[in-house]
Write a protein that holds these residues in place. Structure first.
Motif, PDB file in Angstrom:
ATOM      1  N   ALA A  77       0.843  -1.193   0.000  1.00  0.00           N
ATOM      2  CA  ALA A  77       0.000   0.000   0.000  1.00  0.00           C
ATOM      3  C   ALA A  77       0.877   1.241   0.000  1.00  0.00           C
ATOM      4  O   ALA A  77       2.055   1.187   0.377  1.00  0.00           O
ATOM      5  CB  ALA A  77      -0.926   0.007   1.213  1.00  0.00           C
ATOM      6  N   ALA A  78       0.303   2.351  -0.437  1.00  0.00           N
ATOM      7  CA  ALA A  78       0.944   3.663  -0.338  1.00  0.00           C
ATOM      8  C   ALA A  78       0.012   4.559   0.449  1.00  0.00           C
ATOM      9  O   ALA A  78      -1.202   4.549   0.220  1.00  0.00           O
ATOM     10  CB  ALA A  78       1.196   4.250  -1.723  1.00  0.00           C
ATOM     11  N   SER A  79       0.552   5.324   1.377  1.00  0.00           N
ATOM     12  CA  SER A  79      -0.324   6.062   2.274  1.00  0.00           C
ATOM     13  C   SER A  79       0.408   7.180   2.971  1.00  0.00           C
ATOM     14  O   SER A  79       1.595   7.060   3.294  1.00  0.00           O
ATOM     15  CB  SER A  79      -0.887   5.091   3.327  1.00  0.00           C
ATOM     16  N   HIS A  83      -4.691   5.311   5.558  1.00  0.00           N
ATOM     17  CA  HIS A  83      -4.904   4.104   4.754  1.00  0.00           C
ATOM     18  C   HIS A  83      -3.911   3.027   5.184  1.00  0.00           C
ATOM     19  O   HIS A  83      -4.280   1.851   5.312  1.00  0.00           O
ATOM     20  CB  HIS A  83      -4.741   4.433   3.271  1.00  0.00           C
ATOM     21  N   GLY A  84      -2.683   3.437   5.430  1.00  0.00           N
ATOM     22  CA  GLY A  84      -1.682   2.485   5.890  1.00  0.00           C
ATOM     23  C   GLY A  84      -2.047   1.845   7.213  1.00  0.00           C
ATOM     24  O   GLY A  84      -1.867   0.640   7.421  1.00  0.00           O
ATOM     25  N   ALA A  88      -2.702  -2.045   7.915  1.00  0.00           N
ATOM     26  CA  ALA A  88      -1.983  -2.730   8.988  1.00  0.00           C
ATOM     27  C   ALA A  88      -2.949  -3.379   9.980  1.00  0.00           C
ATOM     28  O   ALA A  88      -2.729  -4.509  10.435  1.00  0.00           O
ATOM     29  CB  ALA A  88      -1.063  -1.751   9.712  1.00  0.00           C
ATOM     30  N   VAL A 100       3.901  -1.041   3.726  1.00  0.00           N
ATOM     31  CA  VAL A 100       3.259   0.243   3.497  1.00  0.00           C
ATOM     32  C   VAL A 100       4.325   1.278   3.175  1.00  0.00           C
ATOM     33  O   VAL A 100       5.216   1.535   3.989  1.00  0.00           O
ATOM     34  CB  VAL A 100       2.448   0.694   4.728  1.00  0.00           C
ATOM     35  N   VAL A 102       5.362   5.142   2.512  1.00  0.00           N
ATOM     36  CA  VAL A 102       4.898   6.476   2.916  1.00  0.00           C
ATOM     37  C   VAL A 102       5.834   7.530   2.330  1.00  0.00           C
ATOM     38  O   VAL A 102       7.020   7.270   2.126  1.00  0.00           O
ATOM     39  CB  VAL A 102       4.847   6.609   4.450  1.00  0.00           C
ATOM     40  N   ILE A 114       0.740   2.853  12.122  1.00  0.00           N
ATOM     41  CA  ILE A 114       0.969   1.748  11.190  1.00  0.00           C
ATOM     42  C   ILE A 114       1.889   0.713  11.826  1.00  0.00           C
ATOM     43  O   ILE A 114       1.616  -0.494  11.813  1.00  0.00           O
ATOM     44  CB  ILE A 114       1.587   2.264   9.876  1.00  0.00           C
ATOM     45  N   VAL A 121       6.977  -0.543   7.382  1.00  0.00           N
ATOM     46  CA  VAL A 121       6.867   0.796   6.811  1.00  0.00           C
ATOM     47  C   VAL A 121       8.158   1.142   6.076  1.00  0.00           C
ATOM     48  O   VAL A 121       9.253   0.982   6.619  1.00  0.00           O
ATOM     49  CB  VAL A 121       6.597   1.856   7.902  1.00  0.00           C
ATOM     50  N   THR A 131       5.029   8.331  -4.224  1.00  0.00           N
ATOM     51  CA  THR A 131       4.956   7.142  -3.377  1.00  0.00           C
ATOM     52  C   THR A 131       4.009   6.108  -3.972  1.00  0.00           C
ATOM     53  O   THR A 131       4.315   4.907  -4.016  1.00  0.00           O
ATOM     54  CB  THR A 131       4.489   7.525  -1.960  1.00  0.00           C
ATOM     55  N   GLU A 132       2.840   6.563  -4.438  1.00  0.00           N
ATOM     56  CA  GLU A 132       1.869   5.645  -5.024  1.00  0.00           C
ATOM     57  C   GLU A 132       2.432   4.956  -6.267  1.00  0.00           C
ATOM     58  O   GLU A 132       2.271   3.743  -6.439  1.00  0.00           O
ATOM     59  CB  GLU A 132       0.580   6.389  -5.379  1.00  0.00           C
TER      60      GLU A 132
END
Length: 320
Positions: A77-79, A83-84, A88, A100, A102, A114, A121, A131-132
């Motif tokens: 995931a990216a957050s 969202h992270g 988690a 995740v 960030v 997270i 992380v 990041t996304e």
């Protein structure tokens, strides 16, 4: 999935999936906000979620939709934080693993949340967009499932359970619902359900003036990039992916848009803390500031208080 036709059913399915894991959040009538606006105002308290944010709905719904094999491999995931934390939390619940990513400068409070749930992380990129993009590439390269904060039908359906709960908690449909918009997953889900049962309810998208990528894209008629400035609403910060399915949903389902200044956000946050005796983060302050700005006298309105995860330094700054 034909989103406009199928999201209502997907939201009901998400409601069933999430039932054993998340409680229904309160929809509280606010005397203070009602008196301030001359309206009847209810607050949907997503700040009381176990992770302190609505994001856990979409994250957990997506995880619960995956096959055992995909979960076993792991997710990415990216957050910027919430969202992270939702990912988690879900991974901990399901005994699965994930990474995740960030951006640099992400809220220390949200990063700690997270890590507290046990997810790995990793920091990459100066902006959420960078990041996304990197997180997607990493997931593809390692054969893992990438879970977007907003650009995913199952995530949108999870967030849409807020709208389902609102519809069942109100004796009469609301005239207006104020929702903070970042990538657009929450408002897309809420609007998809509420419009199916109450087409005359006005859905209001709320963004900070300093970072209003979705509103700029709606005005342009296409997804555009903007030069974002710092904002208290770090939870809604960042641009849209070029193929974001939420853009068309927002075009079709959101009736009005309001942008608010940083001082308006801070003022709304102070008023909420003083009168509701709860914490909230900047993104939640955006919807409240828009509600106070909108001119809703005599109407029945709801503001979604989307999260509570605020750092102590930011809180001090607001209160001063």
């Amino acid at each position: 999935m034909n989103l406009l036709n199928d999201l209502t059913g997907a939201i009901w399915q998400a409601h069933t999936r999430l039932g054993p894991h998340l409680r229904e959040t309160p929809l509280d009538y606010s005397q203070a906000f009602s008196r301030m606006t001359g309206a009847q105002v209810w607050l949907k308290l997503e700040n009381l979620q176990p992770t302190g944010s609505f994001k856990v709905r979409g994250a957990l719904n997506k995880l619960l939709s995956l096959s055992p094999e995909a979960l076993q491999k792991g997710v990415v995931a990216a957050s910027s934080g919430n969202h992270g934390a939702g990912i988690a939390y879900g991974l901990q619940k399901l005994g699965a693993k994930g990474v995740v990513f960030v951006p640099e400068g992400a809220s220390a409070t949200k990063l700690e949340a997270i890590r507290r749930y046990g997810a790995e992380v990793r920091v990459f990129g100066k902006s959420g967009d960078d990041t996304e993009l990197y997180a997607r590439q990493y997931a593809d390269a390692h054969g893992l499932t990438y879970i977007s904060p907003y650009n995913d039908p199952e995530v949108i359906a999870g967030q849409g359970t807020i709208g389902l709960e609102i519809a069942h908690q109100m004796s009469q449909p609301p005239d207006a619902v104020f929702v903070t918009v970042g990538g657009g997953g929450m408002i897309s889900g809420i609007a998809s359900y509420l419009k199916s049962v109450s087409p005359h309810t006005t859905i209001v998208g709320c963004q900070p003036e300093n970072d209003a990528a979705m509103w700029a894209s709606i005005q342009a008629g296409r997804i555009v990039s903007i030069e974002a400035r710092p904002t208290l609403s770090d939870g809604s910060a960042g641009g849209l992916e070029p193929d974001a399915i939420t853009f068309a949903l927002c075009q079709n389902l959101v009736d009005d848009w309001i942008t608010v200044s940083e001082e308006e956000i801070a003022s709304a946050m102070r008023f909420f803390i003083e009168t509701q005796h709860q914490l909230l983060e900047g993104a939640a302050g955006v919807a409240l500031a828009a509600l106070l700005k909108a001119g809703i006298r005599g109407r029945r309105a709801i503001a979604v208080v989307c999260g509570a995860n605020i750092g102590l330094e930011t809180l001090r700054k607001i209160l001063q």
